[in-house]
Design a protein around this motif. Sequence first.
Motif, PDB file in Angstrom:
ATOM      1  N   LEU A  19       0.869  -1.256   0.036  1.00 12.73           N
ATOM      2  CA  LEU A  19       0.201  -0.082  -0.073  1.00 12.73           C
ATOM      3  C   LEU A  19       0.862   1.027   0.166  1.00 12.73           C
ATOM      4  CD1 LEU A  19      -2.619  -1.192   2.742  1.00 12.73           C
ATOM      5  CD2 LEU A  19      -2.939  -1.192   0.249  1.00 12.73           C
ATOM      6  N   ARG A  20       1.969   1.046  -0.786  1.00 10.41           N
ATOM      7  CA  ARG A  20       3.031   2.179  -0.513  1.00 10.41           C
ATOM      8  C   ARG A  20       2.429   3.550  -0.880  1.00 10.41           C
ATOM      9  NH1 ARG A  20       4.343  -1.772  -3.850  1.00 10.41           N
ATOM     10  NH2 ARG A  20       4.526  -1.360  -5.844  1.00 10.41           N
ATOM     11  N   ASP A  21       1.639   3.786  -1.928  1.00  8.56           N
ATOM     12  CA  ASP A  21       1.176   4.866  -2.218  1.00  8.56           C
ATOM     13  C   ASP A  21       0.299   5.652  -1.288  1.00  8.56           C
ATOM     14  OD1 ASP A  21       2.651   4.725  -4.738  1.00  8.56           O
ATOM     15  OD2 ASP A  21       0.886   4.011  -6.011  1.00  8.56           O
ATOM     16  N   ASP A  22      -0.656   4.805  -0.750  1.00  8.03           N
ATOM     17  CA  ASP A  22      -1.461   5.224   0.287  1.00  8.03           C
ATOM     18  C   ASP A  22      -0.609   5.667   1.590  1.00  8.03           C
ATOM     19  OD1 ASP A  22      -3.918   4.991  -1.323  1.00  8.03           O
ATOM     20  OD2 ASP A  22      -3.604   2.948  -0.854  1.00  8.03           O
ATOM     21  N   MET A  23       0.315   4.853   1.855  1.00  7.26           N
ATOM     22  CA  MET A  23       1.143   5.031   3.024  1.00  7.26           C
ATOM     23  C   MET A  23       1.995   6.274   2.899  1.00  7.26           C
ATOM     24  SD  MET A  23       0.798   2.602   5.500  1.00  7.26           S
ATOM     25  CE  MET A  23       2.181   2.945   6.474  1.00  7.26           C
ATOM     26  N   GLU A  24       2.282   6.506   1.766  1.00  4.18           N
ATOM     27  CA  GLU A  24       3.042   7.931   1.620  1.00  4.18           C
ATOM     28  C   GLU A  24       2.099   9.341   1.892  1.00  4.18           C
ATOM     29  OE1 GLU A  24       6.201   8.655   1.569  1.00  4.18           O
ATOM     30  OE2 GLU A  24       6.836   6.303   1.631  1.00  4.18           O
ATOM     31  N   LYS A  25       0.794   8.999   1.648  1.00  6.63           N
ATOM     32  CA  LYS A  25      -0.124  10.149   1.485  1.00  6.63           C
ATOM     33  C   LYS A  25      -0.591  10.196   3.033  1.00  6.63           C
ATOM     34  CE  LYS A  25      -1.747   9.286  -3.155  1.00  6.63           C
ATOM     35  NZ  LYS A  25      -2.777   8.577  -3.983  1.00  6.63           N
ATOM     36  N   ASP A  26      -0.874   9.044   3.705  1.00 11.60           N
ATOM     37  CA  ASP A  26      -1.622   9.298   5.086  1.00 11.60           C
ATOM     38  C   ASP A  26      -1.346   7.860   5.649  1.00 11.60           C
ATOM     39  OD1 ASP A  26      -3.075   9.431   7.196  1.00 11.60           O
ATOM     40  OD2 ASP A  26      -4.872   9.406   6.181  1.00 11.60           O
ATOM     41  N   ALA A  27      -0.239   7.570   6.427  1.00 10.61           N
ATOM     42  CA  ALA A  27       0.482   6.522   6.931  1.00 10.61           C
ATOM     43  C   ALA A  27      -0.700   5.843   8.009  1.00 10.61           C
ATOM     44  CB  ALA A  27       1.627   6.482   7.331  1.00 10.61           C
ATOM     45  N   GLN A  28      -1.107   6.787   8.844  1.00 10.24           N
ATOM     46  CA  GLN A  28      -1.753   6.591  10.087  1.00 10.24           C
ATOM     47  C   GLN A  28      -3.210   6.233   9.584  1.00 10.24           C
ATOM     48  OE1 GLN A  28      -1.781   8.976  13.561  1.00 10.24           O
ATOM     49  NE2 GLN A  28       0.510   9.217  13.463  1.00 10.24           N
ATOM     50  N   GLY A  29      -3.972   6.982   8.560  1.00 14.41           N
ATOM     51  CA  GLY A  29      -5.440   6.486   8.169  1.00 14.41           C
ATOM     52  C   GLY A  29      -5.127   5.214   7.216  1.00 14.41           C
ATOM     53  N   THR A  30      -3.952   5.039   6.653  1.00 10.57           N
ATOM     54  CA  THR A  30      -3.956   3.538   5.820  1.00 10.57           C
ATOM     55  C   THR A  30      -3.539   2.480   7.070  1.00 10.57           C
ATOM     56  OG1 THR A  30      -3.071   4.808   3.981  1.00 10.57           O
ATOM     57  CG2 THR A  30      -2.640   2.435   4.221  1.00 10.57           C
ATOM     58  N   ILE A  31      -3.234   2.815   8.031  1.00 12.23           N
ATOM     59  CA  ILE A  31      -2.888   1.468   8.931  1.00 12.23           C
ATOM     60  C   ILE A  31      -4.233   1.285   9.671  1.00 12.23           C
ATOM     61  CG2 ILE A  31      -1.692   0.856  11.131  1.00 12.23           C
ATOM     62  CD1 ILE A  31       0.726   2.481   9.797  1.00 12.23           C
ATOM     63  N   ALA A  32      -4.825   2.251   9.914  1.00 13.79           N
ATOM     64  CA  ALA A  32      -6.261   2.245  10.581  1.00 13.79           C
ATOM     65  C   ALA A  32      -7.329   1.528   9.604  1.00 13.79           C
ATOM     66  CB  ALA A  32      -6.962   3.777  10.941  1.00 13.79           C
ATOM     67  N   ALA A  33      -7.158   1.570   8.303  1.00 16.98           N
ATOM     68  CA  ALA A  33      -8.016   1.060   7.480  1.00 16.98           C
ATOM     69  C   ALA A  33      -7.671  -0.427   7.266  1.00 16.98           C
ATOM     70  CB  ALA A  33      -8.256   1.847   6.106  1.00 16.98           C
ATOM     71  N   VAL A  34      -6.424  -0.669   7.367  1.00 12.08           N
ATOM     72  CA  VAL A  34      -5.974  -2.212   7.403  1.00 12.08           C
ATOM     73  C   VAL A  34      -6.461  -2.942   8.422  1.00 12.08           C
ATOM     74  CG1 VAL A  34      -3.827  -3.422   7.505  1.00 12.08           C
ATOM     75  CG2 VAL A  34      -3.927  -1.739   5.975  1.00 12.08           C
ATOM     76  N   ALA A  35      -6.571  -2.129   9.682  1.00 10.41           N
ATOM     77  CA  ALA A  35      -6.886  -3.024  10.936  1.00 10.41           C
ATOM     78  C   ALA A  35      -8.531  -3.083  10.780  1.00 10.41           C
ATOM     79  CB  ALA A  35      -6.746  -1.890  12.207  1.00 10.41           C
ATOM     80  N   LYS A  36      -9.082  -1.954  10.038  1.00 10.38           N
ATOM     81  CA  LYS A  36     -10.612  -2.145  10.017  1.00 10.38           C
ATOM     82  C   LYS A  36     -10.976  -3.325   9.055  1.00 10.38           C
ATOM     83  CE  LYS A  36     -14.693   0.814   9.099  1.00 10.38           C
ATOM     84  NZ  LYS A  36     -15.330   2.082   8.887  1.00 10.38           N
ATOM     85  N   MET A  37     -10.236  -3.647   8.154  1.00 15.04           N
ATOM     86  CA  MET A  37     -10.372  -4.706   7.208  1.00 15.04           C
ATOM     87  C   MET A  37     -10.352  -6.063   7.812  1.00 15.04           C
ATOM     88  SD  MET A  37      -8.610  -3.827   3.768  1.00 15.04           S
ATOM     89  CE  MET A  37      -7.870  -2.105   3.760  1.00 15.04           C
ATOM     90  N   GLY A  38      -9.642  -5.951   9.107  1.00 17.54           N
ATOM     91  CA  GLY A  38      -9.511  -7.466   9.875  1.00 17.54           C
ATOM     92  C   GLY A  38      -8.129  -8.020   9.825  1.00 17.54           C
ATOM     93  N   TYR A  39      -7.264  -7.205   9.289  1.00 19.66           N
ATOM     94  CA  TYR A  39      -5.777  -7.729   9.472  1.00 19.66           C
ATOM     95  C   TYR A  39      -5.373  -7.627  10.922  1.00 19.66           C
ATOM     96  CZ  TYR A  39      -5.373  -7.810   4.344  1.00 19.66           C
ATOM     97  OH  TYR A  39      -5.469  -8.106   3.082  1.00 19.66           O
ATOM     98  N   LYS A  40      -4.566  -8.616  11.320  1.00 18.64           N
ATOM     99  CA  LYS A  40      -3.964  -8.704  12.695  1.00 18.64           C
ATOM    100  C   LYS A  40      -2.658  -8.305  12.991  1.00 18.64           C
ATOM    101  CE  LYS A  40      -8.195  -9.976  14.140  1.00 18.64           C
ATOM    102  NZ  LYS A  40      -9.040  -8.762  14.629  1.00 18.64           N
ATOM    103  N   GLU A  41      -1.915  -8.424  11.867  1.00 15.25           N
ATOM    104  CA  GLU A  41      -0.556  -8.113  11.988  1.00 15.25           C
ATOM    105  C   GLU A  41      -0.084  -7.105  10.773  1.00 15.25           C
ATOM    106  OE1 GLU A  41       1.604 -11.906  12.045  1.00 15.25           O
ATOM    107  OE2 GLU A  41       1.223 -12.125  14.219  1.00 15.25           O
ATOM    108  N   ILE A  42       1.207  -6.622  10.848  1.00 14.16           N
ATOM    109  CA  ILE A  42       1.543  -5.741   9.736  1.00 14.16           C
ATOM    110  C   ILE A  42       2.960  -5.828   9.754  1.00 14.16           C
ATOM    111  CG2 ILE A  42      -0.107  -3.909   9.722  1.00 14.16           C
ATOM    112  CD1 ILE A  42       2.056  -2.064  11.193  1.00 14.16           C
ATOM    113  N   GLU A  43       3.584  -5.536   8.614  1.00 13.47           N
ATOM    114  CA  GLU A  43       4.974  -5.722   8.287  1.00 13.47           C
ATOM    115  C   GLU A  43       5.245  -4.271   7.627  1.00 13.47           C
ATOM    116  OE1 GLU A  43       8.181  -8.566   6.572  1.00 13.47           O
ATOM    117  OE2 GLU A  43       7.396  -7.655   5.056  1.00 13.47           O
ATOM    118  N   SER A  44       6.066  -3.419   8.363  1.00 17.52           N
ATOM    119  CA  SER A  44       6.402  -2.130   7.866  1.00 17.52           C
ATOM    120  C   SER A  44       7.550  -2.115   7.055  1.00 17.52           C
ATOM    121  CB  SER A  44       6.613  -1.269   9.116  1.00 17.52           C
ATOM    122  OG  SER A  44       6.630   0.017   8.732  1.00 17.52           O
TER     123      SER A  44
END
Length: 194
Positions: A19-44
């Motif tokens: 999600l690199r394009d979205d991460m560059e625009k709004d990292a915190q919003g993108t990560i919050a959306a990832v959590a809302k989708m049901g993901y439990k772990e991330i790799e930064s």
Amino acid sequence: LRAAPLATVTNPGLQLYSLRDDMEKDAQGTIAAVAKMGYKEIESYPGSKGFLWGMKPAEFRSFISGLGLAPAATHCGIEPDMQKVIDEAAAGGFKNLVVSWIAKEKRPDLNGFRRVADELNRYGEMARKAGLGFGYHNHDYPFIDMAGQVPFDVLVKNTDPRYVQFELDVFWVVEPGKDPIPYFEKYPGRITMT
């Protein structure tokens, strides 16, 4: 290629680089959306604001935890101050630190890969002391034959399994024409992330 056996995923994770394009625009919003989708772990990964995305380690850790996410790993390069990177990853709550790129000038030949293996051993030992797992994420270049050998084999054989594990990116194994399945069979216990 052969099919790998299916397994049930209990903690689905997402590599934020996808999600690199979205991460560059709004990292915190993108990560919050990832959590809302049901993901439990991330790799930064180290984007333009670093792998903590402009946050201090404790702030990042609190933000991720508040979303119900676990920071499984982050990618990094071989940095001038690896101890700082290790300390920030540990303080940020990451479980693993993964080198995802080896500069071309470090790997002109198989001896270059052997020297990199020595560096990975050293950084892996440092990471272990900080409570982190440590590994290497491949691209295509360690699977392109060099002097009759596959550089990936040189890296595995010259790294200490106590300190260095591998995150096998299957696409980058297949792209230069190799089959990834034999690597899982050849190096049991060394490929701990995919």
